[in-house]
Design a protein around this motif. Structure first.
Motif, PDB file in Angstrom:
ATOM      1  N   TYR A  16       0.743  -1.102   0.066  1.00 43.82           N
ATOM      2  CA  TYR A  16      -0.017  -0.225  -0.016  1.00 43.82           C
ATOM      3  C   TYR A  16       0.790   1.170  -0.093  1.00 43.82           C
ATOM      4  CZ  TYR A  16      -3.886  -3.019   1.313  1.00 43.82           C
ATOM      5  OH  TYR A  16      -4.676  -4.162   1.401  1.00 43.82           O
ATOM      6  N   ARG A  19       4.370   0.955   1.481  1.00 46.61           N
ATOM      7  CA  ARG A  19       4.236  -0.032   2.588  1.00 46.61           C
ATOM      8  C   ARG A  19       4.222  -1.331   2.062  1.00 46.61           C
ATOM      9  NH1 ARG A  19       0.441   0.699   6.757  1.00 46.61           N
ATOM     10  NH2 ARG A  19       1.460  -0.972   7.839  1.00 46.61           N
ATOM     11  N   ILE A  21       3.307  -5.087   2.425  1.00 44.93           N
ATOM     12  CA  ILE A  21       2.417  -5.729   3.356  1.00 44.93           C
ATOM     13  C   ILE A  21       2.782  -7.323   3.216  1.00 44.93           C
ATOM     14  CG2 ILE A  21       0.150  -6.349   4.386  1.00 44.93           C
ATOM     15  CD1 ILE A  21       1.035  -3.321   4.708  1.00 44.93           C
ATOM     16  N   SER A  40      -0.144 -11.911  14.226  1.00 48.56           N
ATOM     17  CA  SER A  40      -0.310 -10.449  14.991  1.00 48.56           C
ATOM     18  C   SER A  40      -1.227  -9.535  14.082  1.00 48.56           C
ATOM     19  CB  SER A  40       1.130  -9.781  14.690  1.00 48.56           C
ATOM     20  OG  SER A  40       1.589  -9.776  13.855  1.00 48.56           O
ATOM     21  N   SER A  41      -1.871  -8.607  14.780  1.00 47.68           N
ATOM     22  CA  SER A  41      -2.644  -7.688  14.139  1.00 47.68           C
ATOM     23  C   SER A  41      -1.946  -6.769  12.945  1.00 47.68           C
ATOM     24  CB  SER A  41      -2.955  -6.614  15.229  1.00 47.68           C
ATOM     25  OG  SER A  41      -4.167  -5.856  14.663  1.00 47.68           O
ATOM     26  N   GLY A  42      -2.392  -6.755  11.989  1.00 52.15           N
ATOM     27  CA  GLY A  42      -1.558  -5.814  10.695  1.00 52.15           C
ATOM     28  C   GLY A  42      -0.756  -6.706   9.969  1.00 52.15           C
ATOM     29  N   SER A  43      -0.613  -8.289  10.217  1.00 52.00           N
ATOM     30  CA  SER A  43       0.219  -8.949   9.534  1.00 52.00           C
ATOM     31  C   SER A  43       0.038  -9.304   8.324  1.00 52.00           C
ATOM     32  CB  SER A  43       0.295 -10.221  10.435  1.00 52.00           C
ATOM     33  OG  SER A  43      -0.706 -10.880  10.549  1.00 52.00           O
ATOM     34  N   GLY A  44      -1.319  -8.752   7.954  1.00 46.80           N
ATOM     35  CA  GLY A  44      -1.705  -9.375   6.191  1.00 46.80           C
ATOM     36  C   GLY A  44      -2.624 -10.208   6.197  1.00 46.80           C
ATOM     37  N   LYS A  45      -3.330 -10.551   7.314  1.00 44.61           N
ATOM     38  CA  LYS A  45      -4.370 -11.872   7.176  1.00 44.61           C
ATOM     39  C   LYS A  45      -5.512 -11.382   6.207  1.00 44.61           C
ATOM     40  CE  LYS A  45      -4.970 -12.019  11.506  1.00 44.61           C
ATOM     41  NZ  LYS A  45      -3.855 -10.962  11.923  1.00 44.61           N
ATOM     42  N   THR A  46      -5.931 -10.324   6.527  1.00 40.79           N
ATOM     43  CA  THR A  46      -7.300  -9.811   5.794  1.00 40.79           C
ATOM     44  C   THR A  46      -6.907  -9.769   4.274  1.00 40.79           C
ATOM     45  OG1 THR A  46      -8.228  -9.011   7.608  1.00 40.79           O
ATOM     46  CG2 THR A  46      -9.333  -8.138   5.593  1.00 40.79           C
ATOM     47  N   THR A  47      -5.434  -9.081   4.072  1.00 40.95           N
ATOM     48  CA  THR A  47      -4.921  -8.870   2.701  1.00 40.95           C
ATOM     49  C   THR A  47      -4.856  -9.968   1.899  1.00 40.95           C
ATOM     50  OG1 THR A  47      -3.791  -6.763   3.724  1.00 40.95           O
ATOM     51  CG2 THR A  47      -3.042  -8.091   1.478  1.00 40.95           C
ATOM     52  N   GLU A 166     -12.859 -13.644  10.692  1.00 39.96           N
ATOM     53  CA  GLU A 166     -13.173 -13.372  12.026  1.00 39.96           C
ATOM     54  C   GLU A 166     -14.512 -13.635  12.310  1.00 39.96           C
ATOM     55  OE1 GLU A 166     -11.244 -11.084  14.977  1.00 39.96           O
ATOM     56  OE2 GLU A 166      -9.865 -10.328  13.409  1.00 39.96           O
ATOM     57  N   HIS A 199      -8.304 -14.671  15.602  1.00 37.92           N
ATOM     58  CA  HIS A 199      -7.236 -14.199  16.712  1.00 37.92           C
ATOM     59  C   HIS A 199      -7.164 -15.042  17.892  1.00 37.92           C
ATOM     60  CE1 HIS A 199      -7.517  -9.889  15.305  1.00 37.92           C
ATOM     61  NE2 HIS A 199      -6.292 -10.204  15.337  1.00 37.92           N
TER      62      HIS A 199
HETATM   63  N1  ATP Z   1      -6.554   0.154   1.826  1.00 36.20           N
HETATM   64  C1  ATP Z   1      -5.274   0.125   2.705  1.00 36.20           C
HETATM   65  N2  ATP Z   1      -4.417   1.233   2.408  1.00 36.20           N
HETATM   66  C2  ATP Z   1      -3.498   1.440   3.275  1.00 36.20           C
HETATM   67  N3  ATP Z   1      -3.062   0.340   4.053  1.00 36.20           N
HETATM   68  C3  ATP Z   1      -3.714  -0.589   4.317  1.00 36.20           C
HETATM   69  C4  ATP Z   1      -5.022  -0.979   3.269  1.00 36.20           C
HETATM   70  N4  ATP Z   1      -5.575  -2.108   4.010  1.00 36.20           N
HETATM   71  C5  ATP Z   1      -4.708  -2.501   5.021  1.00 36.20           C
HETATM   72  N5  ATP Z   1      -3.467  -1.690   5.313  1.00 36.20           N
HETATM   73  C6  ATP Z   1      -2.427  -2.053   6.097  1.00 36.20           C
HETATM   74  O1  ATP Z   1      -1.877  -3.182   5.702  1.00 36.20           O
HETATM   75  C7  ATP Z   1      -1.628  -3.992   6.942  1.00 36.20           C
HETATM   76  C8  ATP Z   1      -2.167  -5.394   6.819  1.00 36.20           C
HETATM   77  O2  ATP Z   1      -3.794  -5.363   6.964  1.00 36.20           O
HETATM   78  P1  ATP Z   1      -4.695  -6.464   7.197  1.00 36.20           P
HETATM   79  O3  ATP Z   1      -6.100  -5.778   7.305  1.00 36.20           O
HETATM   80  O4  ATP Z   1      -4.266  -7.355   6.118  1.00 36.20           O
HETATM   81  O5  ATP Z   1      -4.110  -7.123   8.473  1.00 36.20           O
HETATM   82  P2  ATP Z   1      -4.727  -8.162   9.381  1.00 36.20           P
HETATM   83  O6  ATP Z   1      -3.588  -9.120   9.790  1.00 36.20           O
HETATM   84  O7  ATP Z   1      -5.948  -8.616   8.866  1.00 36.20           O
HETATM   85  O8  ATP Z   1      -4.965  -7.457  10.807  1.00 36.20           O
HETATM   86  P3  ATP Z   1      -6.227  -7.458  11.976  1.00 36.20           P
HETATM   87  O9  ATP Z   1      -5.928  -8.655  12.542  1.00 36.20           O
HETATM   88  O10 ATP Z   1      -5.609  -6.295  12.796  1.00 36.20           O
HETATM   89  O11 ATP Z   1      -7.461  -7.531  11.232  1.00 36.20           O
HETATM   90  C9  ATP Z   1      -1.860  -2.959   8.070  1.00 36.20           C
HETATM   91  O12 ATP Z   1      -0.938  -2.349   8.629  1.00 36.20           O
HETATM   92  C10 ATP Z   1      -3.063  -2.078   7.467  1.00 36.20           C
HETATM   93  O13 ATP Z   1      -2.851  -0.883   8.316  1.00 36.20           O
END
Ligand code: ATP
Length: 243
Positions: A16, A19, A21, A40-47, A166, A199
């Motif tokens: 992004y 950054r 990911i 961990s939170s923000g590790s990229g799972k939802t991505t 989740e 989680h």
């Molecule tokens: N559209 C976006 N623009 C910029 N950064 C983004 C965007 N979507 C996600 N991010 C960033 O990418 C990183 C990974 O996000 P993601 O949602 O994949 O994490 P996650 O592992 O699912 O986190 P959580 O457990 O907190 O839901 C995070 O740091 C988030 O802030």
């Protein structure tokens, strides 16, 4: 590619802005697998989930679903074949549960009302809800019941793949246990490929046929629940297990 592979990430990078990911992310999910993702939170799972159904595109690399490079596929058709369940699924408040479940193209497209009725009833049975709930509105159901309706709706399109982000995060412990048993049963009964973010390490180990532990965009360990439990590959995984 072998035809028992449902999803494959090949050298995928997702950034992004500047950054990064996901870094050189590789993953193969076989048909019928139940993969849980924890980290961990923000590790990229939802991505990872959003990349599978084309909601976002990789910066580099290729993602295959059922052997096809999804960047070359029709996105509407791709998503029709992939159910997506998120926490507190957005049901339409002004529609009955019956209409909410039937509100998918495959059920709307045919005009056969009897077939739709039967399909909806079968789905409500699959997720373990009483049929008398079909004529209620979402506000008249508990959080756990609404979550089941969300799953029924995702299954209505008869998808090969179910992505769950989740899905049980917002319900109490008892309801959560029931939903967990239900999703295990649905997986066994329908043979659908499931990718499930959580989680909760206990949930990850209980549901997954394989578990992927992620940290900062990298895979710490991808293994069976037994191996994760007995031979954690990194200090991060060890700490997760020991809680
Ligand atoms: N559209 C976006 N623009 C910029 N950064 C983004 C965007 N979507 C996600 N991010 C960033 O990418 C990183 C990974 O996000 P993601 O949602 O994949 O994490 P996650 O592992 O699912 O986190 P959580 O457990 O907190 O839901 C995070 O740091 C988030 O802030």
């Amino acid at each position: 590619m072998e035809n028992n592979v449902a999803i494959r990430f090949e050298h995928v990078n997702k950034s992004y802005g500047n950054r990064e990911i996901l870094k050189d992310f590789n993953l193969e999910i076989r048909k019928g697998e139940f993969l849980t993702i924890i980290g961990s939170s923000g590790s990229g799972k939802t991505t990872v989930l959003k990349l599978i159904n084309g909601l976002i595109s990789p910066t580099f690399g290729i993602i295959y679903v059922d052997g096809k490079d999804i960047s070359k596929e029709n996105q509407t058709l791709l998503r029709r074949n992939i159910g997506y369940v998120i926490q507190g699924i957005g049901l339409f408040p002004h529609m009955t549960i019956r209409k909410n479940i039937a509100y998918v193209p495959s059920l709307l497209n045919h005009r056969n009302k009897e077939r739709t009725r039967k399909a909806v009833e079968r789905l409500i049975d699959v997720v373990g809800l009483d049929r008398d709930m079909l004529d209620r509105y979402p506000a008249e159901l508990s959080g756990g019941q609404r979550q089941r309706v969300g799953i029924a709706r995702a299954l209505a399109a008869n998808p090969d793949i179910l992505l769950m982000d989740e899905p049980f995060g917002a319900v109490d412990e008892i309801t959560r246990k029931m939903l967990q048993s239900e999703i295990i049963r649905i997986h066994e009964q329908l043979g659908v490929t499931i990718v499930f973010i959580t989680h909760d390490i206990k949930e990850a180990l209980k549901l997954g046929t394989r578990v992927m532990v992620m940290n900062k965009g990298l895979v710490e360990q991808l293994d069976t629940p037994d191996h994760i439990r007995n031979t954690p590959a990194t200090p991060f995984v060890k700490e997760l297990i020991e809680g």
